[in-house]
Design a protein around this motif. Sequence first.
Motif, PDB file in Angstrom:
ATOM      1  N   ASN A 113       0.843  -1.188   0.000  1.00  0.00           N
ATOM      2  CA  ASN A 113       0.000   0.000   0.000  1.00  0.00           C
ATOM      3  C   ASN A 113       0.890   1.255   0.000  1.00  0.00           C
ATOM      4  OD1 ASN A 113      -1.547   2.241   0.919  1.00  0.00           O
ATOM      5  ND2 ASN A 113      -3.043   0.856   1.816  1.00  0.00           N
ATOM      6  N   PRO A 114       0.902   2.018  -1.106  1.00  0.00           N
ATOM      7  CA  PRO A 114       1.759   3.203  -1.191  1.00  0.00           C
ATOM      8  C   PRO A 114       1.469   4.227  -0.089  1.00  0.00           C
ATOM      9  CG  PRO A 114       0.862   2.674  -3.343  1.00  0.00           C
ATOM     10  CD  PRO A 114       0.176   1.778  -2.362  1.00  0.00           C
ATOM     11  N   ASP A 115       0.201   4.370   0.306  1.00  0.00           N
ATOM     12  CA  ASP A 115      -0.132   5.334   1.363  1.00  0.00           C
ATOM     13  C   ASP A 115       0.525   4.947   2.682  1.00  0.00           C
ATOM     14  OD1 ASP A 115      -1.702   6.812  -0.403  1.00  0.00           O
ATOM     15  OD2 ASP A 115      -3.521   5.684   0.089  1.00  0.00           O
ATOM     16  N   ARG A 116       0.524   3.653   3.001  1.00  0.00           N
ATOM     17  CA  ARG A 116       1.189   3.192   4.226  1.00  0.00           C
ATOM     18  C   ARG A 116       2.693   3.428   4.151  1.00  0.00           C
ATOM     19  NH1 ARG A 116      -1.177  -2.096   7.036  1.00  0.00           N
ATOM     20  NH2 ARG A 116      -3.368  -1.565   6.927  1.00  0.00           N
ATOM     21  N   GLU A 118       4.263   5.725   2.362  1.00  0.00           N
ATOM     22  CA  GLU A 118       4.517   7.161   2.472  1.00  0.00           C
ATOM     23  C   GLU A 118       4.361   7.627   3.918  1.00  0.00           C
ATOM     24  OE1 GLU A 118       1.883   8.860  -0.424  1.00  0.00           O
ATOM     25  OE2 GLU A 118       3.118   8.142  -2.091  1.00  0.00           O
ATOM     26  N   ALA A 119       3.362   7.090   4.624  1.00  0.00           N
ATOM     27  CA  ALA A 119       3.163   7.446   6.026  1.00  0.00           C
ATOM     28  C   ALA A 119       4.354   6.970   6.866  1.00  0.00           C
ATOM     29  CB  ALA A 119       1.856   6.848   6.552  1.00  0.00           C
TER      30      ALA A 119
END
Length: 135
Positions: A113-116, A118-119
């Motif tokens: 998951n790219p959002d995870r 990045e976070a």
Amino acid sequence: MVKSDSKKDRLAKLGEVVRKDCPKCGKKGQVFYSKSHPYCKVCFRNYQRIQHHVKKWKPGLLKKQKGRCKICRVDLRKLPTSQHHVDHLHDTGLVRGLLCKSCNNALGNMRDNPDRLEAAAAYLRETEPFDPRVG
């Protein structure tokens, strides 16, 4: 002539057969458990097919990437081949690149998951370490 293992014996080698929904396609019914891949018969065969092809792609990817992990750039030629992982989309089998074991595990732990990711990167950049023993 010696008879080969029965279908039941071959399935038993994969693991316990349990009635449950397939986590991949949602099909109700039997799920065949291998060590870490609980799939229905169709999804498990697709998984095996993808894995078979993935193994054949490793040498070409290694050459294309000049022997380096696509993420951390470690020299994969200095690592045992068991630590080379072909990163691919699990539903289609499309390949993204060749990774070292650490980078592949990191993506898997973040569920691709790219959002995870990045976070997690923001957390590492922005969080000031502190000593919890000091008030």
